[in-house]
Design a protein around this motif. Structure first.
Motif, PDB file in Angstrom:
ATOM      1  N   SER A  21      27.292  -5.262  -3.311  1.00 20.61           N
ATOM      2  CA  SER A  21      25.865  -5.281  -2.976  1.00 20.61           C
ATOM      3  C   SER A  21      25.067  -5.932  -4.103  1.00 20.61           C
ATOM      4  N   LEU A  22      25.349  -5.538  -5.331  1.00 20.13           N
ATOM      5  CA  LEU A  22      24.627  -6.093  -6.470  1.00 20.13           C
ATOM      6  C   LEU A  22      24.925  -7.573  -6.657  1.00 20.13           C
TER       7      LEU A  22
ATOM      8  N   SER B 117      14.285   1.243  -7.036  1.00 16.72           N
ATOM      9  CA  SER B 117      14.472  -0.170  -7.355  1.00 16.72           C
ATOM     10  C   SER B 117      15.197  -0.891  -6.225  1.00 16.72           C
ATOM     11  N   GLU B 118      15.031  -2.212  -6.202  1.00 11.87           N
ATOM     12  CA  GLU B 118      15.713  -3.017  -5.188  1.00 11.87           C
ATOM     13  C   GLU B 118      17.231  -2.858  -5.287  1.00 11.87           C
ATOM     14  N   ASP B 119      17.765  -2.842  -6.512  1.00 10.50           N
ATOM     15  CA  ASP B 119      19.210  -2.658  -6.690  1.00 10.50           C
ATOM     16  C   ASP B 119      19.678  -1.368  -6.027  1.00 10.50           C
ATOM     17  N   GLU B 120      18.999  -0.275  -6.335  1.00 10.23           N
ATOM     18  CA  GLU B 120      19.398   1.022  -5.776  1.00 10.23           C
ATOM     19  C   GLU B 120      19.271   1.028  -4.257  1.00 10.23           C
TER      20      GLU B 120
ATOM     21  N   ASP C  62      19.229 -14.201  -6.024  1.00 11.65           N
ATOM     22  CA  ASP C  62      18.255 -14.466  -7.084  1.00 11.65           C
ATOM     23  C   ASP C  62      18.532 -15.779  -7.806  1.00 11.65           C
TER      24      ASP C  62
ATOM     25  N   VAL D 221      22.097  -1.029  -2.565  1.00  9.39           N
ATOM     26  CA  VAL D 221      23.380  -0.318  -2.650  1.00  9.39           C
ATOM     27  C   VAL D 221      23.417   0.823  -1.624  1.00  9.39           C
TER      28      VAL D 221
ATOM     29  N   LEU E 225      22.788  -9.600  -4.402  1.00 10.76           N
ATOM     30  CA  LEU E 225      21.429  -9.731  -4.929  1.00 10.76           C
ATOM     31  C   LEU E 225      21.358 -10.794  -6.021  1.00 10.76           C
ATOM     32  N   ARG E 226      22.331 -10.792  -6.935  1.00 10.68           N
ATOM     33  CA  ARG E 226      22.316 -11.756  -8.039  1.00 10.68           C
ATOM     34  C   ARG E 226      22.519 -13.182  -7.522  1.00 10.68           C
TER      35      ARG E 226
END
Length: 156
Positions: A110-111, A59-62, A118, A65, A114-115
């Motif tokens: 990192s997350l 996944s993009e999240d993983e 988004d 990170v 992303l948020r």
């Protein structure tokens, strides 16, 4: 890694074909072309190759990170040649690698980047230090947002 299934070991066979899956191993077909290093007497893919391979498959999240962490530990990682190969998922890897920032000091940072992205909020300035005009330390921010222009609120 966040939610990655670690029940199978992933290996690359060094050939153009012949991938396989078993209960404990996932064999990927693919040439390594010098992207191998030795770690504790074991041959493994280089950090840059590992980041790109994961960016193609998790996944993009993983991937963000993991990639941010890799860049934090080795800011000189170079992904260029690895992103030219025509492989499954390479477009996602290019997007993810372009977003990576080794200044992120934790998975949460990192997350949150992303948020924010988004949500349409510009990238924060990471690990920003504020000093007086005389150079005296005042504060350090993990994420400092630049000024954001927002539309006036409307009543419905």
């Amino acid at each position: 890694m966040l939610r990655t299934d670690l029940g199978r070991v992933h290996v690359t066979n060094g050939r153009d074909a012949g991938g396989y899956r078993s209960a404990t191993r996932y064999g990927h077909a693919g040439r390594l072309d010098g992207d191998v290093v030795e770690l504790d007497d074991m041959r493994v893919t280089s950090p840059a190759r590992t980041v790109v391979d994961l960016a193609r498959t998790v996944s993009e999240d993983e991937a963000v990170v993991i990639g941010d962490s890799a860049l934090r530990h080795d800011p000189g990682l170079c992904f260029d040649d690895l992103l030219d190969a025509p492989r499954t998922g390479i477009a996602a890897a290019r997007r993810i690698v372009g977003f990576l920032d080794g200044r992120s000091e934790s998975p949460g940072e990192s997350l949150s980047r992303l948020r924010l992205r988004d949500s349409g909020i510009p990238d924060p300035d990471l690990q920003r230090t504020i000093r007086t005009p005389g150079g005296v330390f005042v504060a350090r921010f993990e994420r400092a947002l630049r000024r954001i222009r927002s539309a006036p609120s409307q009543t419905l």
